[in-house]
Design a protein around this motif. Structure first.
Motif, PDB file in Angstrom:
ATOM      1  N   THR A  28       0.838  -1.216   0.000  1.00  0.00           N
ATOM      2  CA  THR A  28       0.000   0.000   0.000  1.00  0.00           C
ATOM      3  C   THR A  28       0.863   1.253   0.000  1.00  0.00           C
ATOM      4  N   ARG A  29       1.867   1.276   0.865  1.00  0.00           N
ATOM      5  CA  ARG A  29       2.708   2.467   0.967  1.00  0.00           C
ATOM      6  C   ARG A  29       3.546   2.672  -0.295  1.00  0.00           C
ATOM      7  N   ILE A  30       3.961   1.594  -0.957  1.00  0.00           N
ATOM      8  CA  ILE A  30       4.704   1.735  -2.213  1.00  0.00           C
ATOM      9  C   ILE A  30       3.780   2.270  -3.301  1.00  0.00           C
ATOM     10  N   CYS A  31       2.550   1.796  -3.347  1.00  0.00           N
ATOM     11  CA  CYS A  31       1.580   2.321  -4.322  1.00  0.00           C
ATOM     12  C   CYS A  31       1.296   3.804  -4.075  1.00  0.00           C
ATOM     13  N   GLU A  32       1.263   4.198  -2.827  1.00  0.00           N
ATOM     14  CA  GLU A  32       0.976   5.590  -2.468  1.00  0.00           C
ATOM     15  C   GLU A  32       2.199   6.486  -2.590  1.00  0.00           C
ATOM     16  N   ASN A  33       3.396   5.875  -2.605  1.00  0.00           N
ATOM     17  CA  ASN A  33       4.654   6.628  -2.679  1.00  0.00           C
ATOM     18  C   ASN A  33       5.589   5.994  -3.703  1.00  0.00           C
ATOM     19  N   PRO A  34       5.193   5.970  -4.994  1.00  0.00           N
ATOM     20  CA  PRO A  34       6.043   5.318  -5.988  1.00  0.00           C
ATOM     21  C   PRO A  34       7.429   5.975  -6.026  1.00  0.00           C
ATOM     22  N   GLY A  35       8.461   5.136  -6.043  1.00  0.00           N
ATOM     23  CA  GLY A  35       9.828   5.640  -6.057  1.00  0.00           C
ATOM     24  C   GLY A  35      10.444   5.757  -4.675  1.00  0.00           C
ATOM     25  N   ILE A  36       9.697   5.380  -3.649  1.00  0.00           N
ATOM     26  CA  ILE A  36      10.219   5.442  -2.280  1.00  0.00           C
ATOM     27  C   ILE A  36      11.393   4.472  -2.158  1.00  0.00           C
ATOM     28  N   ARG A  69      17.353   0.958  -9.692  1.00  0.00           N
ATOM     29  CA  ARG A  69      18.420   1.822  -9.189  1.00  0.00           C
ATOM     30  C   ARG A  69      18.045   3.286  -9.368  1.00  0.00           C
ATOM     31  N   ASP A  70      18.435   4.086  -8.405  1.00  0.00           N
ATOM     32  CA  ASP A  70      18.222   5.529  -8.479  1.00  0.00           C
ATOM     33  C   ASP A  70      19.076   6.087  -9.621  1.00  0.00           C
ATOM     34  N   ASP A  71      18.524   7.023 -10.366  1.00  0.00           N
ATOM     35  CA  ASP A  71      19.250   7.605 -11.499  1.00  0.00           C
ATOM     36  C   ASP A  71      20.485   8.390 -11.064  1.00  0.00           C
ATOM     37  N   ILE A  72      20.417   9.014  -9.895  1.00  0.00           N
ATOM     38  CA  ILE A  72      21.520   9.865  -9.432  1.00  0.00           C
ATOM     39  C   ILE A  72      22.453   9.106  -8.496  1.00  0.00           C
ATOM     40  N   ASP A  73      21.898   8.520  -7.453  1.00  0.00           N
ATOM     41  CA  ASP A  73      22.697   7.770  -6.474  1.00  0.00           C
ATOM     42  C   ASP A  73      22.573   6.282  -6.787  1.00  0.00           C
ATOM     43  N   LYS A  74      23.561   5.738  -7.457  1.00  0.00           N
ATOM     44  CA  LYS A  74      23.516   4.347  -7.926  1.00  0.00           C
ATOM     45  C   LYS A  74      23.523   3.326  -6.789  1.00  0.00           C
ATOM     46  N   ARG A  75      23.814   3.764  -5.561  1.00  0.00           N
ATOM     47  CA  ARG A  75      23.780   2.853  -4.412  1.00  0.00           C
ATOM     48  C   ARG A  75      22.360   2.656  -3.903  1.00  0.00           C
ATOM     49  N   MET A  76      21.476   3.557  -4.264  1.00  0.00           N
ATOM     50  CA  MET A  76      20.107   3.532  -3.743  1.00  0.00           C
ATOM     51  C   MET A  76      19.161   2.851  -4.731  1.00  0.00           C
ATOM     52  N   TRP A  77      18.197   2.129  -4.175  1.00  0.00           N
ATOM     53  CA  TRP A  77      17.166   1.466  -4.964  1.00  0.00           C
ATOM     54  C   TRP A  77      15.819   2.128  -4.693  1.00  0.00           C
TER      55      TRP A  77
END
Length: 136
Positions: A28-36, A69-77
Motif C-alpha cells: 500500500t505504501r509503495i503504491c501511495e509513494n512510488p519511487g520510495i 536503481r536511483d538515477d543519481i545515487d547508484k547505491r540507492m534502490w
C-alpha cells in the motif's frame, strides 16, 4: 488488540491474492509513494530494515513491485508498484475502509471525531518515543 484483529482479518482476506502476513502494508505504501526507497519505507512503517528487505523481496517475487536503481545515487534502490500491484491496491484499500467502518459501528459523529483526535494524539506520542529509542 484492535491492530492485531485487523491484521489477522487482513491476512486471511489477502491470502487469496497471494499476499503473505503483513505484506499489504508495504504494498500500500509503495503504491501511495512510488519511487520510495527502502530506508524511507522502513521509517514510514516504523519497522526495521531487515523486515522491509524480506517483505520487499517477497513482493518482487510475487510480481507486485519493481526495484530500480536511483538515477543519481547508484547505491540507492527505488520501489515502484507494478501493474499487478496497482490492480490489487483498490482491493486492499476497500478492505481497510471496511475495517474502519466495522470499527466505527454504532459511533456517533462526535464519537468518531473524538476517537480520531485521540488516536492521532496517541500516534504522535508513540512516534516521538519510537524516534527517541531508535535515535532518530
Amino acid at each position: 488488540m484492535l491492530s492485531r484483529c485487523i491484521h489477522s482479518i487482513s491476512d486471511i482476506k489477502f491470502k487469496e491474492i497471494n499476499l503473505q502476513k503483513g505484506q499489504f502494508i508495504f504494498l500500500t505504501r509503495i503504491c501511495e509513494n512510488p519511487g520510495i526507497n527502502q530506508i524511507d519505507l522502513s521509517t514510514l512503517l516504523k519497522v526495521d530494515k531487515t523486515t522491509t528487505t524480506k517483505a520487499i523481496q517477497k513482493l518482487i517475487e510475487a510480481d507486485y513491485i519493481d526495484k530500480k536503481r536511483d538515477d543519481i545515487d547508484k547505491r540507492m534502490w527505488r520501489l515502484y508498484p507494478k501493474e499487478k500491484g496497482l490492480d490489487i491496491y483498490s482491493f486492499i484499500i476497500d478492505e481497510e475502509n471496511r475495517n474502519i467502518k466495522v470499527c466505527f459501528q454504532n459511533f456517533s459523529k462526535e464519537e468518531k471525531e473524538l476517537a480520531c483526535q485521540l488516536v492521532k494524539k496517541m500516534r504522535e506520542n508513540i512516534e516521538n518515543d519510537w524516534k527517541e529509542i531508535k535515535n532518530f
